[in-house]
Design a protein around this motif. Sequence first.
Motif: not given
Length: 371
Positions: A8, A290, A298
């Motif tokens: 991530p 995330r 993101a």
Amino acid sequence: MAQQHLDPTDPAAGAVTGDALARYLRAQATEFLRALRLHRETGGNAGAPARGYPGAGNDGAEESESVDAARALRRSARRISGSLHTFRPLLDAGWSEEMRPELAWLSGTLGLEHAYEARLERLLLALHRLSGATAVSVRTVDALVAGRASPGGRPAGATATRERGSLTVGAAKAGALLERQLTLARTRAHSTALQALGSSRFHAVADRVALLASEVPLTPAAPATGLAGLAGAAGERLTDAVTALPLVTAGHPYNAEALVHGLSADPSPHPQDGPWHQVRLLLRLYRYAREVLYGGDAPLDVRLLTAGQALNRHRDASEAAAAAAQAARTPRITPATAYALGVLHADQRHEVEAARFAFQQAWQTQTVDAP
């Protein structure tokens, strides 16, 4: 094909610390309070009943705003709860453990009414598709059963035939039975949601969220602790759960085992569905992790998006199949009605398998070979 590990973070993500978690939680708490204010301004309907429900008839714009407010409340509650779960070592343990179940209760309570409505719509559309008919309104199904109307403009009371474009008698009665059962369930869910939003329990949750909007109870070490490890652990839990799924079976568009015991007297959930629902939950938690790491920046992960959509379809189809099976157990229904419900159940279990196949295809599209 090598085991895929979710990462991530980028190289700079290790610098993301508990301060980012605090900002994220404050932002979600603010969204919660904004949705609550909108809910109160629109009369507190939390999604007013639609056709035929007690209390229907309020202004359409106000109803839409109320539905949006309830949805926003659920969305922020899920994100707060999910973040408390993933990053719990960085938060006051007692506070976090008290908040999480309350947020889960609220999100689940507010989601039931919409779930029943969507399930009914899905099943009625499937009935019309299986009958070779074009989609018509629920009232048309009721009218067919009552003999007040029929497709194609035939006189009221005319017998439905099996020709394309017409509903069979069994399908029409099955649709009416499903509507009665799911409408009742939705009405009860609506009343439960209204009671919940007026309860002292909800007000206690709202008060805690209001405090969260200004102060996040981090541990003393949290502001200097990186989030990458905890987010990575969420990704590993997801990967492990996916690895445990029967993807070899799901790699085929048809799984005959999924129909075994589907209409048995045992009302328990289908034994194959549980692990898939768990993967859906873990995928959601990973997505929220995330969001915490990257904030509003993101990057779009197409694989996660398409995999999540497949799991949502899986959940919807499995619950629709269970509703059809439950309706088929109704005492004293006609053989034609039971047959139509059995076909509908099988159709939705096929939809379950199609969703599993779609998930398997999406998940393995970006698998990286071992070095």
